[in-house]
Design an enzyme around this catalytic site. Structure first.
Site, PDB file in Angstrom:
ATOM      1  N   HIS A   9     -45.589  33.797 -13.306  1.00 50.29           N
ATOM      2  CA  HIS A   9     -44.100  33.988 -12.893  1.00 50.29           C
ATOM      3  C   HIS A   9     -43.436  34.949 -13.839  1.00 50.29           C
ATOM      4  CE1 HIS A   9     -44.075  29.487 -10.770  1.00 50.29           C
ATOM      5  NE2 HIS A   9     -44.915  30.205 -10.539  1.00 50.29           N
ATOM      6  N   GLU A  40     -40.869  34.431 -15.715  1.00 49.32           N
ATOM      7  CA  GLU A  40     -40.576  33.742 -17.128  1.00 49.32           C
ATOM      8  C   GLU A  40     -41.773  33.743 -18.075  1.00 49.32           C
ATOM      9  OE1 GLU A  40     -40.074  32.642 -14.108  1.00 49.32           O
ATOM     10  OE2 GLU A  40     -38.463  30.864 -14.015  1.00 49.32           O
ATOM     11  N   CYS A  45     -39.010  26.882 -12.813  1.00 48.37           N
ATOM     12  CA  CYS A  45     -39.973  25.632 -12.195  1.00 48.37           C
ATOM     13  C   CYS A  45     -40.096  24.903 -13.424  1.00 48.37           C
ATOM     14  CB  CYS A  45     -41.114  26.029 -11.426  1.00 48.37           C
ATOM     15  SG  CYS A  45     -42.280  26.923 -12.551  1.00 48.37           S
ATOM     16  N   CYS A  91     -42.138  26.636 -15.974  1.00 50.14           N
ATOM     17  CA  CYS A  91     -41.839  27.659 -16.651  1.00 50.14           C
ATOM     18  C   CYS A  91     -40.653  27.019 -17.778  1.00 50.14           C
ATOM     19  CB  CYS A  91     -41.052  28.607 -16.005  1.00 50.14           C
ATOM     20  SG  CYS A  91     -42.155  29.743 -14.764  1.00 50.14           S
TER      21      CYS A  91
END
Length: 152
Positions: A55, A57, A85, A88
């Site tokens: 991801h 992040e 999410c 993260c």
């Protein structure tokens, strides 16, 4: 709203657009130090890396930690185009990020204001200041266009 906030979110949106051009879900992230200097930036790369943790992040946090020489980057702020999410949000907490700015909310998979609400859990190590809605419509439109093209 501060010009720096919109400028940094614009860079995150550039990363999201680049992710979309690679066939990734268009999410981008930027980490800035206390002076406002960008220390890391990334877009989603889960497909490219064959890595479910790829991801935006997570990739930006990894790069910022390496660039700053520490696993904790408490003097840094994270700008991301979509509500993080749970995975993260937990990484944000572990990295001790000072402030989280995000554009669009994610009622389906978010982990900050929706879902697990990681920062409200008693097991959360650190809670950043959270600001949402910065360039929300631009980010939401990018996501809508991406998924509409996939369904089309």
């Amino acid at each position: 709203m501060s010009q720096d906030r919109t400028t940094h979110m614009s860079v995150a949106l550039e990363e999201a657009e680049a992710a979309a051009s690679r066939g990734e879900v268009p999410v981008g992230a930027v980490i800035v130090d206390k002076t406002g200097k960008i220390v890391a930036r990334s877009g989603n790369r889960t497909r490219e890396l064959s890595d479910p943790s790829g991801h935006a992040e997570i990739l930006a946090i990894r790069a910022a930690c390496q660039n700053c020489g520490s696993e904790r980057i408490g003097d840094c702020d994270l700008y991301v185009t979509l509500e993080p999410c749970s995975m993260c949000a937990t990484a944000i907490s572990f990295a001790r990020i000072r402030r989280l700015y995000y554009a669009a909310s994610d009622p389906k998979s978010g982990g900050v204001e929706h879902g697990a609400r990681i920062f409200t859990q008693s097991t959360c190590h650190h809670t950043p200041e959270v600001y949402s809605g910065i360039d929300e419509e631009r980010s939401a439109e990018l996501l809508r266009e991406f998924f509409a093209a996939r369904r089309g």
